[in-house]
Motif scaffolding. Structure first.
Motif, PDB file in Angstrom:
ATOM      1  N   GLN A  23       5.340   4.081   1.567  1.00 45.76           N
ATOM      2  CA  GLN A  23       5.002   2.772   1.020  1.00 45.76           C
ATOM      3  C   GLN A  23       5.248   1.693   2.066  1.00 45.76           C
ATOM      4  OE1 GLN A  23       7.155   2.307  -2.659  1.00 45.76           O
ATOM      5  NE2 GLN A  23       6.098   4.010  -3.654  1.00 45.76           N
TER       6      GLN A  23
ATOM      7  N   MET B 241      -2.463   5.676   6.483  1.00 39.96           N
ATOM      8  CA  MET B 241      -3.219   5.579   5.234  1.00 39.96           C
ATOM      9  C   MET B 241      -2.604   4.533   4.302  1.00 39.96           C
ATOM     10  SD  MET B 241      -5.918   7.457   5.307  1.00 39.96           S
ATOM     11  CE  MET B 241      -6.014   6.768   6.964  1.00 39.96           C
ATOM     12  N   ALA B 242      -1.279   4.407   4.317  1.00 37.32           N
ATOM     13  CA  ALA B 242      -0.619   3.388   3.492  1.00 37.32           C
ATOM     14  C   ALA B 242      -0.978   1.989   3.990  1.00 37.32           C
ATOM     15  CB  ALA B 242       0.895   3.592   3.515  1.00 37.32           C
TER      16      ALA B 242
ATOM     17  N   SER C 172     -14.910  -2.392  -4.282  1.00 38.60           N
ATOM     18  CA  SER C 172     -14.971  -2.523  -2.833  1.00 38.60           C
ATOM     19  C   SER C 172     -14.956  -3.992  -2.468  1.00 38.60           C
ATOM     20  CB  SER C 172     -16.239  -1.859  -2.266  1.00 38.60           C
ATOM     21  OG  SER C 172     -17.381  -2.552  -2.697  1.00 38.60           O
TER      22      SER C 172
ATOM     23  N   GLN D  68      -3.752   1.216   5.611  1.00 37.06           N
ATOM     24  CA  GLN D  68      -5.146   1.014   5.235  1.00 37.06           C
ATOM     25  C   GLN D  68      -5.271   0.663   3.752  1.00 37.06           C
ATOM     26  OE1 GLN D  68      -7.732   0.805   7.213  1.00 37.06           O
ATOM     27  NE2 GLN D  68      -6.509   1.270   9.034  1.00 37.06           N
ATOM     28  N   ASP D  69      -4.454   1.293   2.918  1.00 35.37           N
ATOM     29  CA  ASP D  69      -4.468   0.974   1.488  1.00 35.37           C
ATOM     30  C   ASP D  69      -4.026  -0.469   1.254  1.00 35.37           C
ATOM     31  OD1 ASP D  69      -4.646   1.553  -1.357  1.00 35.37           O
ATOM     32  OD2 ASP D  69      -2.453   1.610  -1.355  1.00 35.37           O
TER      33      ASP D  69
ATOM     34  N   SER E 256     -16.062   2.425  -8.357  1.00 34.97           N
ATOM     35  CA  SER E 256     -14.921   1.954  -7.581  1.00 34.97           C
ATOM     36  C   SER E 256     -15.114   0.496  -7.224  1.00 34.97           C
ATOM     37  CB  SER E 256     -14.748   2.787  -6.307  1.00 34.97           C
ATOM     38  OG  SER E 256     -15.880   2.644  -5.485  1.00 34.97           O
TER      39      SER E 256
ATOM     40  N   HIS F  76      -6.807  -2.752   2.196  1.00 39.42           N
ATOM     41  CA  HIS F  76      -7.833  -2.730   1.158  1.00 39.42           C
ATOM     42  C   HIS F  76      -7.420  -3.603  -0.022  1.00 39.42           C
ATOM     43  CE1 HIS F  76     -11.172  -1.264  -1.206  1.00 39.42           C
ATOM     44  NE2 HIS F  76     -10.361  -0.785  -2.124  1.00 39.42           N
ATOM     45  N   GLN F  77      -6.145  -3.513  -0.389  1.00 36.72           N
ATOM     46  CA  GLN F  77      -5.655  -4.343  -1.493  1.00 36.72           C
ATOM     47  C   GLN F  77      -5.726  -5.832  -1.126  1.00 36.72           C
ATOM     48  OE1 GLN F  77      -5.033  -3.047  -4.447  1.00 36.72           O
ATOM     49  NE2 GLN F  77      -5.446  -1.010  -3.581  1.00 36.72           N
TER      50      GLN F  77
ATOM     51  N   GLY G  97       0.817  -1.198   0.000  1.00 40.22           N
ATOM     52  CA  GLY G  97       0.000   0.000   0.000  1.00 40.22           C
ATOM     53  C   GLY G  97       0.852   1.249   0.000  1.00 40.22           C
ATOM     54  N   SER G  98       0.270   2.372  -0.387  1.00 38.43           N
ATOM     55  CA  SER G  98       0.997   3.644  -0.419  1.00 38.43           C
ATOM     56  C   SER G  98       0.037   4.786  -0.143  1.00 38.43           C
ATOM     57  CB  SER G  98       1.679   3.842  -1.773  1.00 38.43           C
ATOM     58  OG  SER G  98       0.713   3.920  -2.817  1.00 38.43           O
ATOM     59  N   ALA G  99       0.595   5.925   0.275  1.00 37.96           N
ATOM     60  CA  ALA G  99      -0.211   7.104   0.556  1.00 37.96           C
ATOM     61  C   ALA G  99       0.676   8.333   0.430  1.00 37.96           C
ATOM     62  CB  ALA G  99      -0.820   7.024   1.955  1.00 37.96           C
TER      63      ALA G  99
END
Length: 420
Positions: free
Chosen positions: A99, A43-44, A78, A46-47, A76, A50-51, A29-31
């Protein structure tokens, strides 16, 4: 006697389902870094989560966004979030992005669906603030022997939620209805009323609903003596010699009665309808006594009908607990004075000195509308940065900000960052 029926409490919204597999999942993930290092890291993560969820199956959602009177549509992917242990394997900064690579160990099937299965990773229970509002009645005449059911039912639900140790701080607002009138039963219409109630009661979530049925579903003939001829019950009566003394007859008595309700759970900060769920049960026996005890009283729970409803209310309570414990703990900024940020939650909510929280600002002018139903889905938010708590009192905390792209101000939302 009581005949126990299964309660229909299947979780239909993907928001509250767990992953279908138990093998570890690796995801990246990244932010962006514009809201600060701590916010970017969270946020990264959480990303990446989500992935990881998307890798187990996804669905396409679309929504319409209204910005300054201009409507645009967005689609989007989900997926149901994965519940389990999260370990950060790698993390670094590059090209203005934070990252991370995480490993998720999904909960075993036996651990899923528990009412308290979504506490913070450090095992602390954060007390969500909930207010229970009026339950509408679809058929008031059927509930005429259940005096003030629409008010007493949320009172009982608030009591049960409050008895769950250190999970919820609950207020009873059973005299407040959320819908414009009793003829409009779409719970999505209550968004603005939900926000007003949550603001006035300082609550993060609002629970309400409607009673769909309390109807008698079966009647059976019973022999009756002594006064049957004076009864208003439907039946057949003997009116010959001696009837005034013995009054024999056959009357029809209620022997089965259902209780069916629809639960509504809202995010009080945005007014969004998080989920609806129906629950139903049927009791048999002496289900319609001449003098029904007050709903929620000990005497009521001891009746054949009340005992079955008691089991149903237990199921409703577990469902609400499972739903809300899986959602982020949120507080609100009361005011900012000389760099100190005053927060409307403290030690009684489970917060501690040193806790970090992300700062969000709602964009109240922008409405998010579901194109199919016209339902208001929520209010967009901007991530500003993060704060840390330097003082915690029972109902109040004091925090300081750690940079970010805008100063913190009264009304901003704070969401707890778990330690990973």
């Amino acid at each position: 006697m009581r005949l126990r029926q299964s309660v229909h409490a299947a979780l239909v919204a993907a928001l509250f389902l767990s992953a279908a597999v138990a093998d570890p999942i690796i995801a990246n993930g990244s932010a962006p870094m514009d809201a600060g290092l701590t916010a970017a890291r969270e946020m990264a993560i959480q990303d990446a989560l989500h992935q990881a969820a998307l890798s187990q199956g996804a669905q396409v959602n679309s929504a319409q966004y209204m910005n300054s009177g201009v409507v645009s549509e967005s689609s989007s992917l989900s997926a149901a979030p994965i519940s389990g242990k999260v370990t950060v394997l790698q993390e670094h900064q590059a090209d203005g992005l934070y990252q991370v690579q995480v490993q998720v160990e999904p909960d075993q099937p036996a651990a899923r669906g528990r009412a308290t299965g979504c506490s913070a990773p450090d095992s602390r229970a954060l007390r969500r603030r909930v207010v229970a509002a009026y339950f509408y009645l679809d058929h008031p005449a059927d509930a005429s022997d259940l005096d003030a059911l629409g008010v007493r039912l949320p009172h009982d639900l608030a009591r049960r939620l409050g008895q769950l140790e250190r999970q919820f701080a609950v207020r009873d607002a059973g005299n407040i209805g959320l819908l414009p009138n009793r003829y409009l039963m779409d719970p999505a219409l209550a968004a603005s009323a939900v926000r007003r109630l949550a603001d006035s009661e300082n609550a993060q979530f609002v629970v309400a609903g409607r009673v769909l049925s309390t109807a008698v579903t079966k009647r059976s003939p019973r022999l009756s003596l002594y006064g049957s001829t004076n009864s208003s019950q439907q039946g057949m009566y003997y009116n010959g010699p001696g009837s005034a003394l013995f009054g024999p007859g056959v009357v029809y008595r209620s022997v089965a009665r259902e209780f069916k309700l629809e639960l509504w759970v809202y995010d009080g900060l945005t007014g969004s309808l998080l989920r609806t769920q129906q629950f139903a049960t049927t009791a048999s026996g002496y289900v319609e006594p001449r003098n029904m005890p007050v709903f929620g009283s000990d005497a009521f729970w001891e009746t054949d009908y009340g005992g079955e409803v008691n089991d149903l209310m237990d199921a409703v309570t577990r469902d609400v607990a499972a739903t809300l414990s899986c959602l982020p703990f949120t507080a609100r900024v009361l005011r900012v004075d000389k760099g100190q940020i005053y927060v409307d939650a403290g030690g009684l909510s489970g917060l501690q000195v040193g806790d970090r929280m992300l700062v969000y600002r709602q964009r109240l002018a922008n409405a998010v509308i579901d194109p199919a139903s016209g339902q208001e889905l929520g209010i967009p938010e901007s991530l500003l940065g993060d704060v840390s708590l330097i003082q915690v009192q029972p109902n109040l905390s004091v925090a300081v900000a750690h940079g970010g792209k805008a100063p913190v101000q009264a009304g901003d939302l704070l969401r707890f960052i778990p330690k990973r």
